[in-house]
Design a protein around this motif. Sequence first.
Motif, PDB file in Angstrom:
ATOM      1  N   ALA A 189       0.861  -1.188   0.000  1.00  0.00           N
ATOM      2  CA  ALA A 189       0.000   0.000   0.000  1.00  0.00           C
ATOM      3  C   ALA A 189       0.892   1.230   0.000  1.00  0.00           C
ATOM      4  CB  ALA A 189      -0.924   0.007   1.207  1.00  0.00           C
ATOM      5  N   PRO A 190       0.473   2.321  -0.649  1.00  0.00           N
ATOM      6  CA  PRO A 190       1.303   3.529  -0.708  1.00  0.00           C
ATOM      7  C   PRO A 190       1.298   4.282   0.628  1.00  0.00           C
ATOM      8  CG  PRO A 190      -0.797   3.924  -1.782  1.00  0.00           C
ATOM      9  CD  PRO A 190      -0.780   2.469  -1.435  1.00  0.00           C
ATOM     10  N   TRP A 191       2.361   5.023   0.841  1.00  0.00           N
ATOM     11  CA  TRP A 191       2.431   5.921   1.996  1.00  0.00           C
ATOM     12  C   TRP A 191       1.789   7.251   1.602  1.00  0.00           C
ATOM     13  CZ3 TRP A 191       3.945   3.767   6.403  1.00  0.00           C
ATOM     14  CH2 TRP A 191       4.860   2.700   6.394  1.00  0.00           C
ATOM     15  N   VAL A 192       0.788   7.683   2.328  1.00  0.00           N
ATOM     16  CA  VAL A 192       0.238   9.023   2.096  1.00  0.00           C
ATOM     17  C   VAL A 192       1.035  10.056   2.892  1.00  0.00           C
ATOM     18  CG1 VAL A 192      -2.073   8.201   1.549  1.00  0.00           C
ATOM     19  CG2 VAL A 192      -1.481   8.709   3.923  1.00  0.00           C
ATOM     20  N   GLN A 193       1.706   9.598   3.927  1.00  0.00           N
ATOM     21  CA  GLN A 193       2.650  10.433   4.672  1.00  0.00           C
ATOM     22  C   GLN A 193       3.921   9.598   4.819  1.00  0.00           C
ATOM     23  OE1 GLN A 193       1.310  12.708   8.153  1.00  0.00           O
ATOM     24  NE2 GLN A 193       3.074  11.895   9.273  1.00  0.00           N
ATOM     25  N   PRO A 194       4.897   9.771   3.919  1.00  0.00           N
ATOM     26  CA  PRO A 194       6.077   8.908   3.917  1.00  0.00           C
ATOM     27  C   PRO A 194       6.851   9.001   5.233  1.00  0.00           C
ATOM     28  CG  PRO A 194       5.942  10.198   1.900  1.00  0.00           C
ATOM     29  CD  PRO A 194       4.925  10.765   2.845  1.00  0.00           C
ATOM     30  N   PRO A 195       7.584   7.945   5.573  1.00  0.00           N
ATOM     31  CA  PRO A 195       8.441   7.994   6.770  1.00  0.00           C
ATOM     32  C   PRO A 195       9.411   9.171   6.673  1.00  0.00           C
ATOM     33  CG  PRO A 195       8.275   5.755   5.928  1.00  0.00           C
ATOM     34  CD  PRO A 195       7.631   6.635   4.898  1.00  0.00           C
ATOM     35  N   ARG A 196       9.572   9.872   7.770  1.00  0.00           N
ATOM     36  CA  ARG A 196      10.427  11.059   7.816  1.00  0.00           C
ATOM     37  C   ARG A 196      11.725  10.703   8.531  1.00  0.00           C
ATOM     38  NH1 ARG A 196       7.149  13.957  10.142  1.00  0.00           N
ATOM     39  NH2 ARG A 196       7.925  13.885  12.280  1.00  0.00           N
ATOM     40  N   LEU A 197      12.828  10.711   7.779  1.00  0.00           N
ATOM     41  CA  LEU A 197      14.113  10.334   8.347  1.00  0.00           C
ATOM     42  C   LEU A 197      14.660  11.432   9.243  1.00  0.00           C
ATOM     43  CD1 LEU A 197      16.632   8.514   8.537  1.00  0.00           C
ATOM     44  CD2 LEU A 197      17.538   9.754   6.578  1.00  0.00           C
ATOM     45  N   ASP A 236      15.941   8.153  -5.323  1.00  0.00           N
ATOM     46  CA  ASP A 236      14.739   7.835  -6.087  1.00  0.00           C
ATOM     47  C   ASP A 236      13.680   7.357  -5.092  1.00  0.00           C
ATOM     48  OD1 ASP A 236      12.741   6.903  -7.663  1.00  0.00           O
ATOM     49  OD2 ASP A 236      13.973   5.611  -8.907  1.00  0.00           O
ATOM     50  N   PRO A 237      12.700   8.195  -4.757  1.00  0.00           N
ATOM     51  CA  PRO A 237      11.727   7.818  -3.730  1.00  0.00           C
ATOM     52  C   PRO A 237      10.857   6.647  -4.122  1.00  0.00           C
ATOM     53  CG  PRO A 237      11.032   9.827  -4.848  1.00  0.00           C
ATOM     54  CD  PRO A 237      12.416   9.506  -5.336  1.00  0.00           C
ATOM     55  N   GLU A 238      10.817   6.313  -5.410  1.00  0.00           N
ATOM     56  CA  GLU A 238       9.975   5.198  -5.835  1.00  0.00           C
ATOM     57  C   GLU A 238      10.647   3.851  -5.587  1.00  0.00           C
ATOM     58  OE1 GLU A 238       7.027   7.667  -6.565  1.00  0.00           O
ATOM     59  OE2 GLU A 238       6.893   5.502  -6.808  1.00  0.00           O
ATOM     60  N   THR A 239      11.962   3.807  -5.657  1.00  0.00           N
ATOM     61  CA  THR A 239      12.659   2.521  -5.544  1.00  0.00           C
ATOM     62  C   THR A 239      13.549   2.428  -4.327  1.00  0.00           C
ATOM     63  OG1 THR A 239      14.482   3.343  -6.910  1.00  0.00           O
ATOM     64  CG2 THR A 239      12.660   2.280  -8.053  1.00  0.00           C
ATOM     65  N   ALA A 240      13.902   3.543  -3.710  1.00  0.00           N
ATOM     66  CA  ALA A 240      14.840   3.492  -2.591  1.00  0.00           C
ATOM     67  C   ALA A 240      14.153   2.946  -1.353  1.00  0.00           C
ATOM     68  CB  ALA A 240      15.363   4.906  -2.304  1.00  0.00           C
ATOM     69  N   PRO A 241      14.897   2.225  -0.490  1.00  0.00           N
ATOM     70  CA  PRO A 241      14.338   1.830   0.794  1.00  0.00           C
ATOM     71  C   PRO A 241      14.141   3.051   1.680  1.00  0.00           C
ATOM     72  CG  PRO A 241      16.649   1.200   0.621  1.00  0.00           C
ATOM     73  CD  PRO A 241      16.248   1.765  -0.713  1.00  0.00           C
ATOM     74  N   ILE A 242      13.642   2.854   2.873  1.00  0.00           N
ATOM     75  CA  ILE A 242      13.386   3.984   3.775  1.00  0.00           C
ATOM     76  C   ILE A 242      14.724   4.524   4.252  1.00  0.00           C
ATOM     77  CG2 ILE A 242      12.283   4.700   5.914  1.00  0.00           C
ATOM     78  CD1 ILE A 242      10.378   2.359   5.618  1.00  0.00           C
ATOM     79  N   TYR A 243      15.014   5.796   3.943  1.00  0.00           N
ATOM     80  CA  TYR A 243      16.257   6.423   4.397  1.00  0.00           C
ATOM     81  C   TYR A 243      15.904   7.475   5.441  1.00  0.00           C
ATOM     82  CZ  TYR A 243      19.025   4.301   0.700  1.00  0.00           C
ATOM     83  OH  TYR A 243      19.676   3.404  -0.117  1.00  0.00           O
TER      84      TYR A 243
END
Length: 358
Positions: free
Chosen positions: A263-271, A351-358
């Motif tokens: 499922a997509p993140w509507v609020q991506p993890p914030r590093l 690349d936010p589409e392919t990169a893991p959570i940074y």
Amino acid sequence: MTVLTLLLAAASPIAPAVATPPQQQLLRWQVESIRCGDRAVTPLAAPRPLSGLVWGQVDPQPVTFTFRIDATGRALSIAQAPTRYVPSGEDLAPALAVARFAPGEALADCAIVYRAEAVPFADADPVELMAYTIDPISGRLPQAGWNRIGAANSDCLRPPYPRPLLRAYPDFDKITGSPGERSWTMTGYDLTDSGKPVNVRTIAGTANRALDAAGRKAIAASRFTDGARTGCLYPHWRAATPIAAPVAPEEASFGAKPNCPAAPWVQPPRLTYPAPWNRRSIEGWAIVTYDVAPWGDVGNVRVLASEPATAFGEQALQVVRSARRAPSPTGASGCIDRVLFKIRSNDMPADPETAPIY
């Protein structure tokens, strides 16, 4: 009359004693012992943890970190035991992560014990005070510390202060850095009546000869407002080169995800990178598991593994908790993700589409 006078004198209040305020001091860390099981272990190379500042007395309790040593001689699985707040102790674990032990045999059940020592500024080594100004982890060095650093005959800080008209800098990209350690150099110089630096010399530093030479060259090329001065100082520093994290296991090795549809993140993890580890350019990772409510909130976040220290797992909890997924009919449970903490160069786009959570 005499009796009355004596009674009045006895009734006069006694002025309270004025307590001497505690003085701020330099806090130095010393390694008391390093053991793996019953064996004493000596590192091949180990930086001293960064010094801090402290008011008054120092907590006499030792600070212990447990860890293991892999076959390459690297300290991993670093964790404070027991966990407690340690004033000016934020660099203890990162400094251990930079240390290197003899390669060959992997060792477990290791522990390092640190003990703090408070040193009045009047007794502190001026070079250690200079080093603190490069990494002021406890705030600005007070004037008493600066007085200790400056030469007795220096007049460089008396008004009117010499102001730079032209400030030259080293080309830091051409200077080799040290893994996990910030290199620095303190350059001393005098100024002629016209503001030209003369008698340029290296006062102290981390013995990075290229940086020392580049610092002297930069000061010699700088120009200042008119007025002769003696005993001026200026620092240059180069950031630590990154220490890569050990290889992270695949998320699948921790179990399947039977109830965690993509499922997509509507609020991506914030590093938010753990600052003490970022300062030393130490990379890390954490494997976390979590559930997602039908309305998208993330909960039940737990750390399954982290390296090179538990600090990356603790930070990963905050990273994942800051995120929110799109609402779904059933939510999700048992999700497993890998959070990577990586030092990025300015020319490395993500690349936010392919990169893991940074």
